[in-house]
Design a protein around this motif. Sequence first.
Motif, mmCIF file in Angstrom:
data_model
loop_
_atom_site.group_PDB
_atom_site.id
_atom_site.type_symbol
_atom_site.label_atom_id
_atom_site.label_comp_id
_atom_site.label_asym_id
_atom_site.label_seq_id
_atom_site.Cartn_x
_atom_site.Cartn_y
_atom_site.Cartn_z
ATOM 1 N N SER A 178 0.822 -1.206 0.000
ATOM 2 C CA SER A 178 0.000 0.000 0.000
ATOM 3 C C SER A 178 0.858 1.258 0.000
ATOM 4 C CB SER A 178 -0.922 -0.001 1.227
ATOM 5 O OG SER A 178 -1.704 1.177 1.245
ATOM 6 N N VAL A 179 1.917 1.260 0.798
ATOM 7 C CA VAL A 179 2.810 2.415 0.861
ATOM 8 C C VAL A 179 3.449 2.664 -0.493
ATOM 9 C CG1 VAL A 179 5.010 3.242 1.804
ATOM 10 C CG2 VAL A 179 3.278 2.297 3.335
ATOM 11 N N THR A 180 3.999 1.627 -1.099
ATOM 12 C CA THR A 180 4.660 1.813 -2.387
ATOM 13 C C THR A 180 3.661 2.199 -3.482
ATOM 14 O OG1 THR A 180 4.560 -0.588 -2.770
ATOM 15 C CG2 THR A 180 6.595 0.308 -1.844
ATOM 16 N N LYS A 181 2.447 1.684 -3.377
ATOM 17 C CA LYS A 181 1.398 2.040 -4.354
ATOM 18 C C LYS A 181 1.079 3.530 -4.266
ATOM 19 C CE LYS A 181 -3.469 0.980 -5.425
ATOM 20 N NZ LYS A 181 -4.125 2.188 -4.865
ATOM 21 N N HIS A 182 0.904 4.039 -3.053
ATOM 22 C CA HIS A 182 0.589 5.460 -2.895
ATOM 23 C C HIS A 182 1.753 6.352 -3.339
ATOM 24 C CE1 HIS A 182 -2.833 4.037 -0.454
ATOM 25 N NE2 HIS A 182 -3.353 5.230 -0.686
ATOM 26 N N LEU A 183 2.973 5.927 -3.052
ATOM 27 C CA LEU A 183 4.130 6.701 -3.501
ATOM 28 C C LEU A 183 4.190 6.722 -5.026
ATOM 29 C CD1 LEU A 183 6.813 5.429 -0.960
ATOM 30 C CD2 LEU A 183 5.800 7.724 -1.030
ATOM 31 N N GLU A 185 1.634 6.417 -7.083
ATOM 32 C CA GLU A 185 0.516 7.206 -7.603
ATOM 33 C C GLU A 185 0.728 8.709 -7.461
ATOM 34 O OE1 GLU A 185 -2.783 5.585 -5.478
ATOM 35 O OE2 GLU A 185 -3.079 3.919 -6.895
ATOM 36 N N SER A 186 1.605 9.116 -6.549
ATOM 37 C CA SER A 186 1.851 10.550 -6.370
ATOM 38 C C SER A 186 2.488 11.170 -7.605
ATOM 39 C CB SER A 186 2.759 10.781 -5.159
ATOM 40 O OG SER A 186 4.111 10.450 -5.462
ATOM 41 N N GLY A 187 3.254 10.365 -8.338
ATOM 42 C CA GLY A 187 3.915 10.880 -9.538
ATOM 43 C C GLY A 187 5.136 11.735 -9.258
ATOM 44 N N ASP A 188 5.405 12.003 -7.984
ATOM 45 C CA ASP A 188 6.555 12.831 -7.619
ATOM 46 C C ASP A 188 7.848 12.034 -7.827
ATOM 47 O OD1 ASP A 188 8.562 13.538 -5.166
ATOM 48 O OD2 ASP A 188 7.550 15.328 -5.909
ATOM 49 N N PRO A 189 8.846 12.619 -8.527
ATOM 50 C CA PRO A 189 10.084 11.862 -8.806
ATOM 51 C C PRO A 189 10.794 11.374 -7.551
ATOM 52 C CG PRO A 189 9.970 13.837 -10.177
ATOM 53 C CD PRO A 189 8.851 13.926 -9.198
ATOM 54 N N VAL A 190 10.779 12.173 -6.480
ATOM 55 C CA VAL A 190 11.437 11.756 -5.245
ATOM 56 C C VAL A 190 10.679 10.585 -4.624
ATOM 57 C CG1 VAL A 190 12.175 12.455 -2.941
ATOM 58 C CG2 VAL A 190 12.394 14.055 -4.842
ATOM 59 N N ASN A 191 9.350 10.662 -4.642
ATOM 60 C CA ASN A 191 8.545 9.552 -4.110
ATOM 61 C C ASN A 191 8.739 8.276 -4.932
ATOM 62 O OD1 ASN A 191 7.456 10.919 -1.962
ATOM 63 N ND2 ASN A 191 5.518 11.408 -2.979
ATOM 64 N N GLN A 193 11.484 7.392 -6.444
ATOM 65 C CA GLN A 193 12.765 6.817 -6.035
ATOM 66 C C GLN A 193 12.652 6.186 -4.650
ATOM 67 O OE1 GLN A 193 15.743 6.363 -7.773
ATOM 68 N NE2 GLN A 193 16.084 5.096 -5.960
ATOM 69 N N LEU A 194 11.909 6.850 -3.749
ATOM 70 C CA LEU A 194 11.699 6.295 -2.417
ATOM 71 C C LEU A 194 10.991 4.949 -2.510
ATOM 72 C CD1 LEU A 194 11.897 6.585 0.650
ATOM 73 C CD2 LEU A 194 9.750 7.881 0.583
ATOM 74 N N LYS A 195 10.016 4.850 -3.391
ATOM 75 C CA LYS A 195 9.318 3.575 -3.617
ATOM 76 C C LYS A 195 10.324 2.483 -3.992
ATOM 77 C CE LYS A 195 6.334 1.383 -7.104
ATOM 78 N NZ LYS A 195 7.410 0.634 -7.804
#
Length: 205
Positions: A178-183, A185-191, A193-195
Amino acid sequence: MYQRDSYKKRDKKYIYKFIKAHPFATFVLKGERLLATHIPVLIEGNEDDFLLYAHIAYNSEQYQYLKDGAEALMIFQGAHGYVSSSWYKDTDISTWDYSAVHVNVTLKLQTNQELEESLEKLVAHFEKDQKNPVFYKDLPKKMLQDHLPLITGFWCEPVKIEAIAKLHQGFEKDDLKSVTKHLQESGDPVNLQLKKDIEKENKMS
């Protein structure tokens, strides 16, 4: 740096690769107050024995404190981001995932020749993947002659290294997904990479 034991990174190979992958560091030096500058820092050597090197401008507030034997701190940071408690299956506390390496160092000023060699390596490192690279020796000689007196280079010998990766280790598989899915879906490049970092740390296929 506070490090919960489960988040500590002690592997030398991990630390070496992390520094190489995140070269834009925060350089902290003690003057009359704590001073920080954000600069590119490169690593030379291998995972068992390495030096860091960088340069700053003469008109930097840090310059007057840049001396042989001075102590400083280099902070290298990876992708980071907020994780909402609403992403979990059960109620929990929101948090922030991140990774970082702190390197306490002693400084040694570079000679003019060492500075020029360092600049050549620095430019080559970041130009090599450009479509039409402009390397250090491609720059006009007069430009280099005017620029060199305005900066000083220095070596950083590590005396203590601390590394951390807080990437949802130990969480249930459903929460991780769920965490990686939301990251994602944010579309943010940093998110994004965090995923990837979370997936790699938790060996998610």
